[in-house]
Design an enzyme around this catalytic site. Structure first.
Site, PDB file in Angstrom:
ATOM      1  N   ASP A 179       0.836  -1.212   0.000  1.00  0.00           N
ATOM      2  CA  ASP A 179       0.000   0.000   0.000  1.00  0.00           C
ATOM      3  C   ASP A 179       0.871   1.263   0.000  1.00  0.00           C
ATOM      4  O   ASP A 179       1.853   1.332   0.747  1.00  0.00           O
ATOM      5  CB  ASP A 179      -0.853   0.077   1.277  1.00  0.00           C
ATOM      6  CG  ASP A 179      -1.910  -1.022   1.357  1.00  0.00           C
ATOM      7  OD1 ASP A 179      -1.937  -1.921   0.508  1.00  0.00           O
ATOM      8  OD2 ASP A 179      -2.709  -0.969   2.318  1.00  0.00           O
ATOM      9  N   ASP A 199      -0.483  -2.721  -4.476  1.00  0.00           N
ATOM     10  CA  ASP A 199      -1.707  -2.767  -3.662  1.00  0.00           C
ATOM     11  C   ASP A 199      -2.347  -1.381  -3.709  1.00  0.00           C
ATOM     12  O   ASP A 199      -2.089  -0.623  -4.652  1.00  0.00           O
ATOM     13  CB  ASP A 199      -1.372  -3.248  -2.229  1.00  0.00           C
ATOM     14  CG  ASP A 199      -2.552  -3.931  -1.552  1.00  0.00           C
ATOM     15  OD1 ASP A 199      -3.663  -3.358  -1.565  1.00  0.00           O
ATOM     16  OD2 ASP A 199      -2.385  -5.026  -0.995  1.00  0.00           O
ATOM     17  N   ASP A 200      -3.175  -1.037  -2.713  1.00  0.00           N
ATOM     18  CA  ASP A 200      -3.866   0.247  -2.771  1.00  0.00           C
ATOM     19  C   ASP A 200      -2.874   1.410  -2.889  1.00  0.00           C
ATOM     20  O   ASP A 200      -1.849   1.436  -2.204  1.00  0.00           O
ATOM     21  CB  ASP A 200      -4.702   0.459  -1.502  1.00  0.00           C
ATOM     22  CG  ASP A 200      -5.843  -0.547  -1.393  1.00  0.00           C
ATOM     23  OD1 ASP A 200      -6.324  -1.025  -2.430  1.00  0.00           O
ATOM     24  OD2 ASP A 200      -6.245  -0.851  -0.247  1.00  0.00           O
ATOM     25  N   HIS A 221      -3.958  -1.177  -6.789  1.00  0.00           N
ATOM     26  CA  HIS A 221      -5.375  -1.468  -6.604  1.00  0.00           C
ATOM     27  C   HIS A 221      -6.223  -0.203  -6.493  1.00  0.00           C
ATOM     28  O   HIS A 221      -7.348  -0.259  -6.002  1.00  0.00           O
ATOM     29  CB  HIS A 221      -5.580  -2.342  -5.358  1.00  0.00           C
ATOM     30  CG  HIS A 221      -4.929  -3.689  -5.450  1.00  0.00           C
ATOM     31  ND1 HIS A 221      -4.931  -4.596  -4.425  1.00  0.00           N
ATOM     32  CD2 HIS A 221      -4.247  -4.283  -6.475  1.00  0.00           C
ATOM     33  CE1 HIS A 221      -4.273  -5.705  -4.788  1.00  0.00           C
ATOM     34  NE2 HIS A 221      -3.844  -5.527  -6.022  1.00  0.00           N
ATOM     35  N   ARG A 252     -12.532   2.455  -5.023  1.00  0.00           N
ATOM     36  CA  ARG A 252     -13.211   1.359  -4.337  1.00  0.00           C
ATOM     37  C   ARG A 252     -13.592   1.813  -2.928  1.00  0.00           C
ATOM     38  O   ARG A 252     -12.833   2.496  -2.254  1.00  0.00           O
ATOM     39  CB  ARG A 252     -12.255   0.160  -4.263  1.00  0.00           C
ATOM     40  CG  ARG A 252     -12.780  -0.983  -3.424  1.00  0.00           C
ATOM     41  CD  ARG A 252     -11.925  -2.224  -3.599  1.00  0.00           C
ATOM     42  NE  ARG A 252     -10.530  -1.985  -3.227  1.00  0.00           N
ATOM     43  CZ  ARG A 252      -9.617  -2.966  -3.140  1.00  0.00           C
ATOM     44  NH1 ARG A 252      -9.951  -4.206  -3.434  1.00  0.00           N
ATOM     45  NH2 ARG A 252      -8.373  -2.677  -2.799  1.00  0.00           N
ATOM     46  N   LYS A 254     -14.874  -0.476   0.287  1.00  0.00           N
ATOM     47  CA  LYS A 254     -15.253  -1.830   0.706  1.00  0.00           C
ATOM     48  C   LYS A 254     -15.445  -1.860   2.217  1.00  0.00           C
ATOM     49  O   LYS A 254     -14.659  -1.314   2.978  1.00  0.00           O
ATOM     50  CB  LYS A 254     -14.223  -2.872   0.242  1.00  0.00           C
ATOM     51  CG  LYS A 254     -12.811  -2.671   0.732  1.00  0.00           C
ATOM     52  CD  LYS A 254     -11.884  -3.805   0.239  1.00  0.00           C
ATOM     53  CE  LYS A 254     -10.473  -3.615   0.771  1.00  0.00           C
ATOM     54  NZ  LYS A 254      -9.518  -4.641   0.344  1.00  0.00           N
TER      55      LYS A 254
END
Ligand code: NAG
Ligand code: NAG
Ligand code: NAG
Length: 360
Positions: A179, A199-200, A221, A252, A254
């Site tokens: 991340d 990743d993010d 991501h 996103r 979540k």
């Protein structure tokens, strides 16, 4: 005999004189004395394996980097670097923090394999943290947990070397869970940074008044809120003018299917551009850890809007343009997406959310 008042004024004078001093850090043994000064030069050196560099700074301190910081390689929990203090200016001058990622990477990140120092860079200060290059983080890069206003700007996170598989990663990208910015804090501005990771780019876990603007995100991501656990609030998030290239999705949100008592509210996207999206343009999903599974209803997501200027996303063939998977009654308020344009791929499901102004 010396009066109490005189003692106090002598002490006060000593503290002020001390704080005004300048110091240089060239090894860990310099740190304890240097952090008593408010002007610090951080020279390049290698931090011994298994140790972190921790700067607990006096209010108003300026730190200026004059060389690259490397960290010795050893499997341990980290973090590698921690900085705290109020109203601090930390200027990297383009110098590097090198986490030695290839030594740790095994394609498993924090899910298994070797223990990796995580996060690499723990930011607990307020003020400005700027012009630092971070290369090859073992796992997550910046963790932000300050209480007072903080700006992170002009940073370069380069984990591009982690895209390639290695002998440990079974054909997967060797870097994992890298991340860029993990934020559990309020009053944070993250502007004009470059992130290349696996990743993010941004993951917000809690906090209010968070601005993410003018950043580039490559390979990962996308820009995320969550996953949202129980009893937390995220509010007042602005995501504007970012360039997102070859990510799983652009945006996103979540929330854990089993979470309760949390809210995500007032999130605004504008003027972003994304290309090469592999799975979704936008994914809002209340079924985490499943993707588009059975959603929970214990987290309320409200007022999620795309405002001018338009955000333009291009998804790959096979990807969903937009997928929204809410529990009944748990996505509320205004969801005006008239300033979202998505091309490519196929339209996705929109379930239990009153999205207006967007045509698939
Ligand atoms: C740690 O290992 C990596 C990968 O082998 C290497 O690139 C890096 O230079 C090493 N770091 C140090 C401080 O020796
Ligand atoms: C939404 O968030 C923005 C940015 O933090 C803030 O300026 C605005 O006042 C918030 N709106 C509401 C209705 O709270
Ligand atoms: C959505 O926002 C657009 C642009 O600001 C506005 O023209 C439109 O009326 C809004 N739609 C709804 C349903 O509020």
């Amino acid at each position: 005999m010396i009066s109490i008042n005189t003692v106090f004024s002598l002490l006060a004078g000593a503290i002020v004189a001390n704080a005004a001093c300048s110091a240089t850090i060239s090894s860990l043994s310099d740190v304890a004395a240097a952090v008593k000064c408010t002007s610090i030069t951080l020279n390049g050196f290698t931090v011994p394996a298994g140790e972190g560099l921790t700067l607990s700074l006096a209010s108003g301190t300026t730190v200026t980097m004059a060389g690259d910081i490397l960290f010795g390689n050893k499997s341990w929990a980290g973090p590698l670097f921690t900085v705290s203090g109020t109203s601090v200016t930390f200027n990297g001058n383009g110098h590097k923090f090198d986490g030695g990622g290839p030594f740790y990477w095994d394609g498993q990140g924090l899910n298994g394999g070797t223990t990796k120092p995580d996060p690499m860079m723990k930011i607990k200060m307020s003020g400005t943290f700027e012009n630092v290059h971070v290369v090859n983080s073992p796992a997550r890069v910046f963790s932000v947990g300050n209480d007072d206003p903080l700006t992170l700007t002009g940073l370069v996170i380069d984990n591009s070397q982690g895209d390639a598989p290695n002998s440990m990663s079974k054909g997967l990208a060797a870097g994992h869970n890298t991340d860029g910015f993990d934020v559990s804090a309020s009053d944070v501005t993250i502007s004009n940074n470059q992130v290349h990771n696996q990743d993010d780019c941004l993951a917000i876990n809690k906090g209010s008044n968070i601005v993410f603007t003018g950043n580039s995100c490559t390979g990962g991501h996308g820009i995320s809120i969550g996953s949202i656990s129980s009893g937390v609030t995220v509010s007042g998030v602005v995501v504007s003018g970012n360039t997102i290239t070859n990510n799983d999705q652009a945006f996103r949100i979540k929330t854990d299917a089993t979470s309760t008592g949390s809210t995500v509210t007032n999130v605004t996207y504008s003027g972003n551009t994304a290309t090469g999206l592999r799975q979704f343009g936008v994914l809002i999903d209340q079924s985490y850890p499943s993707t588009l599974g059975t959603p929970g209803t214990g987290v309320v997501i409200s007022d999620i809007n795309f405002v001018a200027p338009v955000s333009t996303l291009t998804v790959n063939s096979g990807a969903d343009q937009v997928a929204v998977n809410c529990g009944k009654g748990s996505c509320t308020g205004t969801w005006n997406w008239s300033n979202l344009k998505v091309s490519g791929g196929t339209s996705g499901p929109i379930t239990n959310a009153d999205v207006t102004g967007f045509t698939q």
